[in-house]
Design a protein around this motif. Structure first.
Motif, PDB file in Angstrom:
ATOM      1  N   LEU A  83     -15.543   2.263   9.824  1.00 51.26           N
ATOM      2  CA  LEU A  83     -14.120   2.204   9.497  1.00 51.26           C
ATOM      3  C   LEU A  83     -13.856   0.882   8.775  1.00 51.26           C
ATOM      4  CD1 LEU A  83     -11.444   3.732   9.856  1.00 51.26           C
ATOM      5  CD2 LEU A  83     -11.104   2.495  11.986  1.00 51.26           C
ATOM      6  N   VAL A  84     -13.407   0.969   7.521  1.00 48.17           N
ATOM      7  CA  VAL A  84     -13.248  -0.207   6.658  1.00 48.17           C
ATOM      8  C   VAL A  84     -11.767  -0.451   6.404  1.00 48.17           C
ATOM      9  CG1 VAL A  84     -13.878  -1.279   4.467  1.00 48.17           C
ATOM     10  CG2 VAL A  84     -15.418   0.387   5.528  1.00 48.17           C
ATOM     11  N   ALA A  85     -11.319  -1.664   6.627  1.00 44.76           N
ATOM     12  CA  ALA A  85      -9.960  -2.066   6.271  1.00 44.76           C
ATOM     13  C   ALA A  85     -10.042  -3.002   5.069  1.00 44.76           C
ATOM     14  CB  ALA A  85      -9.279  -2.762   7.445  1.00 44.76           C
ATOM     15  N   THR A  86      -9.349  -2.652   3.988  1.00 47.25           N
ATOM     16  CA  THR A  86      -9.387  -3.455   2.766  1.00 47.25           C
ATOM     17  C   THR A  86      -8.025  -3.382   2.098  1.00 47.25           C
ATOM     18  OG1 THR A  86     -10.552  -3.810   0.668  1.00 47.25           O
ATOM     19  CG2 THR A  86     -10.267  -1.527   1.398  1.00 47.25           C
ATOM     20  N   ASP A  87      -7.839  -4.240   1.101  1.00 47.21           N
ATOM     21  CA  ASP A  87      -6.527  -4.313   0.469  1.00 47.21           C
ATOM     22  C   ASP A  87      -6.506  -3.783  -0.953  1.00 47.21           C
ATOM     23  OD1 ASP A  87      -8.029  -6.366  -0.645  1.00 47.21           O
ATOM     24  OD2 ASP A  87      -6.253  -7.564  -1.067  1.00 47.21           O
ATOM     25  N   GLY A  88      -7.595  -3.343  -1.500  1.00 46.00           N
ATOM     26  CA  GLY A  88      -7.569  -2.855  -2.874  1.00 46.00           C
ATOM     27  C   GLY A  88      -8.952  -2.701  -3.443  1.00 46.00           C
ATOM     28  N   GLU A  89      -9.075  -2.898  -4.765  1.00 48.22           N
ATOM     29  CA  GLU A  89     -10.343  -2.640  -5.419  1.00 48.22           C
ATOM     30  C   GLU A  89     -11.298  -3.816  -5.267  1.00 48.22           C
ATOM     31  OE1 GLU A  89      -9.419  -1.912  -9.465  1.00 48.22           O
ATOM     32  OE2 GLU A  89      -9.186  -4.013 -10.006  1.00 48.22           O
ATOM     33  N   PRO A  90     -12.622  -3.534  -5.260  1.00 46.02           N
ATOM     34  CA  PRO A  90     -13.614  -4.612  -5.175  1.00 46.02           C
ATOM     35  C   PRO A  90     -13.601  -5.473  -6.428  1.00 46.02           C
ATOM     36  CG  PRO A  90     -14.582  -2.465  -4.655  1.00 46.02           C
ATOM     37  CD  PRO A  90     -13.241  -2.208  -5.254  1.00 46.02           C
TER      38      PRO A  90
END
Length: 731
Positions: free
Chosen positions: A650-657
């Motif tokens: 489960l990955v929490a991120t804010d946008g594109e790499p």
């Protein structure tokens, strides 16, 4: 406009300008005279293009020497003039002159058809590293030794990408002082190697024999050196790439090699002391042993014959002296292919001896190999053990067969040293353990997708272990009660089939067909036609990954940053998982170029969740970039070792790499998308929580629309996680 066969006014104008040019420059007259003698009989369109290329060189101030080199090209090549002019704009006249002077070398090595790609490579080098054009032209014979212009273009693109943030290393790369350059040169463009096939090989061998060996890759061999698979200490070491094999056949070759190695591993092994055996006898004993284990494998899996047969191509020659290596290759084919007929008495005798023997008896290899070796000795046929390579290509080097004395001849020692792999720790899928340097400790290196070259570059990114910092304890996570109830309610694990029943919701089609068949035979059918499955228990491991890059310091709602939202969300979820007794781990990541992807272990699977972990969560600080693909691949390596039926990342991120050495973020988006697909192919569920709603497009591309959840704030967390767990339970 001029009619057919007429000269264009523009052509005459360009040619007049060229003639005016040489009036004032006597140094150009000899070269012009030679070129014009050829062009005067050529098509007017070629004359016009040649004149236009000359004027373009003049306009970019290429200089007399550059124009003279262009005019001396044989045959005249207007495309070279245009390309040299473009190169001059970016790297200067001396670089353009160097390329024109080395053009005959490039044409000889890559052919006329490959020159377009060669000029593209030099043009890109001129735009991004103008000072390295001339050093590269001096190394053209080495760089183009494989005769593949596409590989050279890929080499330049990979070198520029790999050294984007390090000018000193870029110079070392293109001047031949960096080991990465040699590794890339050994890999033709578009080639399929071990890195692309290793997962398939594990599945293929495991599907046949129920278990696969540890698979590793040799480093790329120098040009002209042929390598074979080696078996040692329970590990099968395979070439990183098979040079000269078409991409569409490479996968079949790796499959054939892996199946042959596994056939050796599962067959009863003969005891083969070297003793006083001559080199030719050792070679023949190995050949018979190859045939024996393949015969046993084909008896169990007949389809393997079709996998191995295409690589046996040796046959009778048209006359002249027959070499030992030819006879051995023909004998190998005769022992595998019953339809192959060979007129040579030696081959026929070998086939007859093998047919009369029992392949289950390991002793036949020593007996038959010794007899045939004596026959070849009497025929005065010799073999050089130092240069002999086992044929066909998929077979291993057979060094694992021999029990070596403390002293042995040099020829055998050389082969054994090559076959002996270095000590290897526990396997990590698609990862290779690396050494250390003055930065954080290296955990592993992983491949990365090069979107421009359309190739997965092995061992491209380095993942490092960064110690966590601590901060003040976090407040109690919000909505903890809702999350705890949600986690408790979901049953994720193996499904156990209950005994058949006479009523229920799900019809068992097999039992229904049996009942119909029984009635037609006028027999009493079994009316227990319904089945019922239930979860035997909860069997789930979860790996939570937090994006801690610089952009997570941005505020999203109620004065909270993206990182704060992730921190509180995962603290609440971790508390619920801990109370439920689930196995879970917690990681954060950020990156500073491909050599420094930093993973922080906030909680390990076997570590209890408590105040210490909370302090590590509180100590997280936003910074650096987001190389998500590498973090996902490392997560897959970690969670694959967990002894649970279901595995969730489960990955929490804010946008594109993004990262400092990749100017186009679309490349890292595609790499992360492929990393997600690879994890799902291994049975690992992957979901993404996108904290910043306005930046959701990249996340939807990476995780897929049905596996990406857009979270606007903490209030959205419970319904989003409910959707994650619902989908997980339905799979």
């Amino acid at each position: 406009m001029s009619g057919p066969g007429e000269r264009s006014p523009d052509l005459d104008c360009d040619l007049d300008r060229v003639h005016h040019l040489i009036r004032d420059r006597e140094a150009l007259r000899p070269a012009f005279t030679v070129a014009w003698c050829i062009l005067s009989r050529a098509d007017p369109a070629l004359q016009g293009d040649w004149a236009a290329a000359t004027l373009e060189l003049v306009h970019v101030s290429a200089g007399v020497a550059c124009i003279d080199a262009f005019w001396r090209l044989d045959p005249p090549d207007p495309a070279a003039g245009h390309a040299a002019a473009e190169l001059c704009r970016h790297a200067g006249a001396r670089a353009a002159l160097a390329c024109l002077e080395e053009l005959p070398v490039a044409r000889r090595l890559v052919g006329t058809a490959g020159l377009t790609l060669w000029w593209q490579a030099m043009g890109r080098l001129a735009r991004e590293a103008p000072g390295l054009v001339r050093p590269v032209t001096k190394r053209l014979p080495h760089l183009l030794a494989a005769g593949d212009a596409a590989a050279f273009l890929d080499f330049v693109a990979a070198g520029l990408k790999a050294t984007a943030t390090d000018k000193r290393r870029r110079t070392a790369f293109f001047t031949g002082q960096d080991g990465l350059a040699d590794a890339l040169l050994a890999r033709p463009a578009g080639a399929i190697g071990f890195a692309e096939t290793s997962r398939m090989l594990n599945a293929f061998i495991g599907g046949l024999w129920g278990g696969a060996p540890r698979l590793r890759a040799f480093p790329p061999a120098p040009a002209g050196v042929s390598t074979r698979t080696a078996i040692a200490s329970g590990t099968v070491v395979m070439p990183a790439i098979y040079p000269g094999i078409a991409p569409e056949r490479s996968g079949l070759l790796y499959r054939a090699a892996a199946a042959h190695a596994q056939a050796h591993r599962v067959a009863p092994r003969p005891v083969l002391p070297v003793g006083s055996l001559r080199p030719i006898q050792r070679v023949l004993v190995g050949l018979i042993e190859d045939a024996r284990v393949e015969t046993l494998a084909i008896a169990r899996f007949p389809g393997l014959r079709a996998l191995w047969s295409p690589w046996h191509t040796a046959g009778p020659t048209g006359g002249g002296r027959v070499l030992a290596v030819q006879l051995l290759a023909r004998l190998a084919r005769a022992l595998l292919d019953p339809a192959y007929a060979d007129p040579d008495a030696f081959v026929r005798k070998g086939r007859a001896l093998f047919a009369a023997a029992d392949p289950h008896d390991p002793a036949i290899s020593r007996a038959i190999g010794g007899l045939l070796g004596n026959d070849l000795g009497q025929m005065r046929v010799q073999i050089n053990a130092k240069t002999y390579v086992v044929e066909p290509l998929y077979r291993d080097d057979n060094m694992h067969l021999w029990e070596l004395p403390e002293t042995q001849d040099d020829s055998l020692a050389l082969s054994v040293d090559a076959a002996r792999p270095a000590p290897d720790p526990a396997p990590a899928p698609r990862a290779r353990d690396a050494g250390q340097d003055d930065r954080a400790a290296i955990l592993a290196t992983y491949p990365e997708w090069d979107n421009a070259a359309r190739v997965l570059r092995p061992d491209w990114v380095t993942v490092r272990d960064v110690a966590p910092r601590v901060g003040p304890a976090l407040p109690d996570p919000p909505r903890q009660r809702d999350l705890a109830r949600l986690v408790r309610s979901v049953r994720v694990g193996a499904r156990r089939r209950r005994p058949p029943r006479e009523d229920g919701e799900e019809l068992d089609l097999d039992r229904a067909i049996d009942a119909v068949a029984a009635r037609r035979r006028r027999r009493t059918p079994d009316l227990r036609l319904y089945r019922d499955c239930a979860h035997a228990g909860r069997d789930l491991a979860t790996l939570l990954i937090m994006d801690a890059s610089h952009s997570t310091a941005d505020r999203v709602s109620a004065g909270m940053t993206v990182l704060d939202t992730q921190r509180h969300a995962f603290a609440a979820l971790a508390t619920a998982l801990h109370d439920r007794g689930d196995r879970f781990a917690l990681r954060s990541f950020a990156s500073d170029g491909r050599d420094d992807v930093r993973v922080t272990r906030l909680k390990d699977f076997d570590e209890p969740f408590g105040p210490v972990v909370g302090e590590r969560l509180a100590g997280l600080r936003a910074g650096l970039s987001t190389r998500l693909g590498a973090a996902l691949r490392h997560a897959g390596t970690e969670i694959a070792e967990q002894p649970t039926l279901r595995k969730l990342v489960l990955v929490a991120t804010d946008g594109e790499p993004s990262d400092i050495d990749v100017p186009d973020s679309a490349e890292l988006v595609e790499d992360a998308r492929r990393a997600v697909l690879a994890l799902r192919g291994r049975g690992i569920d992957v979901f993404g929580l996108i904290i910043r709603p306005g930046e959701a497009d990249a996340g939807l591309t990476i995780f897929g629309r049905h596996n990406a959840m857009i979270v606007g704030g903490l209030d959205d967390l419970a319904p989003r996680l409910r959707a994650v767990y619902f989908r997980l339970a339905q799979r």
